[in-house]
Scaffold this motif. Sequence first.
Motif, short mmCIF file in Angstrom:
data_model
loop_
_atom_site.label_atom_id
_atom_site.label_comp_id
_atom_site.label_asym_id
_atom_site.label_seq_id
_atom_site.Cartn_x
_atom_site.Cartn_y
_atom_site.Cartn_z
N LYS A 107 45.43 36.55 41.46
CA LYS A 107 45.00 35.31 42.05
C LYS A 107 45.83 34.28 40.79
O LYS A 107 46.23 33.25 41.54
N THR A 154 40.49 30.69 39.46
CA THR A 154 39.39 31.56 38.65
C THR A 154 39.11 32.61 39.49
O THR A 154 39.29 32.81 40.93
N ASN A 155 38.63 33.75 39.03
CA ASN A 155 38.07 34.90 39.72
C ASN A 155 37.06 34.82 40.50
O ASN A 155 36.84 35.55 41.37
N ARG A 156 36.58 33.61 40.49
CA ARG A 156 35.02 33.24 41.19
C ARG A 156 35.73 33.08 42.39
O ARG A 156 34.69 32.98 43.45
N ASN A 157 36.68 32.60 42.55
CA ASN A 157 37.12 32.00 44.07
C ASN A 157 38.06 33.08 44.94
O ASN A 157 38.65 33.88 44.27
N THR A 158 37.68 33.09 46.11
CA THR A 158 38.37 34.21 46.88
C THR A 158 39.76 33.85 46.86
O THR A 158 40.44 32.77 46.87
#
Length: 277
Positions: free
Chosen positions: A147, A91-95
Motif C-alpha cells: 500500500k 495506511t493499512n486501515r484503508n483498502t
Amino acid sequence: MKRILILGCGWLAEEFAHLQLKNMNQVWATTTTEEKYHRLKNDGIFAYVHNFDGAINKASNTIESNPENILAESLKNFGPFDLILTSIPATNRNTVEELQIRFSNVYSLLSRLEFEQHIFLSSVGIYPDMDGFFDESNHQTTHLNPKLLMAEEAMLKLPNTHVFRLGGLFGKQRIFAKYFEDRIVQTGDQPANFIHLEDVCGVLDQALHKGLKETIYNLVTPEHPLKKEVILASAEKYGYKKPLGFQPENSFQKIVSGNKIAQELNYGFKYPSPLYF
C-alpha cells in the motif's frame, strides 16, 4: 519569499507551516475539517477544506465528480509554488481501492499545478519487519509494504518529486512512554527507528532552500537504542508510569538508516537519539 502548498495539513505539516510563516514565507494548505480550516486561516495560512478520497458511485464504481479541478483552478492563481508538501497518509486501515482513489485525486490536482519541488511524506513502515539493515538502496519491491509502495509510485510519476520515508514520529505531546503505562511491553528489544518533529521540519526547511539530488530518503535518527531504553528514559523525563514489565516476543532487529539525507544536506540533528526526545 517562498510559496508553499501543503496537501493534508496534519500534526506534522501544521508545525512546518508555522515554521514557514515565522520565516516570512506564504503558505497554502488543505484540511478535511472546518475546525482546522478556521484555525489555519486565523494563523495566516490560506486554507481550503478538501477531502481527496472523493465520492464513489457504488453502482458504476466511479468517482462522482472531480473537485480537484476546481481546487486546481483556484491554486493556479497563486503559483508557481516553490514547494508542495503532500502529507496525506497511506495506511493499512484503508483498502487498496480507497488508496487508489485518494492518490489518483492527489495526482490529478498536482498535475495541473506548477512547482519547483514536491515532497511526499511516506513511512519506514514500507520496509519489512525482519532482521536487517535498510537504506534507500533496498529496492526489492516484493518485500515492501504494497500500500505504501503504491502511494509512493503514484506520487513519483510527478516531476521534481522526492519521497521522505519517516521513522516513528514523536515530539511535543507525542511522548513514547505514555503509550506503555501499566502495560506489558512485547517490543522492547527492537531497535528504535524514530525521528523528532523538529528534525523533520528542519530537514524540510533545508530541502526548501537547498534542493535535493536523490529521489527517496529515509528520515531517521542516527542512533537506534532499544525501544525499552527509550520508554524508560521517556517515562523518567516526563513523569509517566513505567510499564508493568517487558516480555519480548517480537524482537526482530530492524535498523533503518537516515544517513543519506543528513550527509547530502550536512544536517545536524537536534535530537540524534530517541533517548533525548
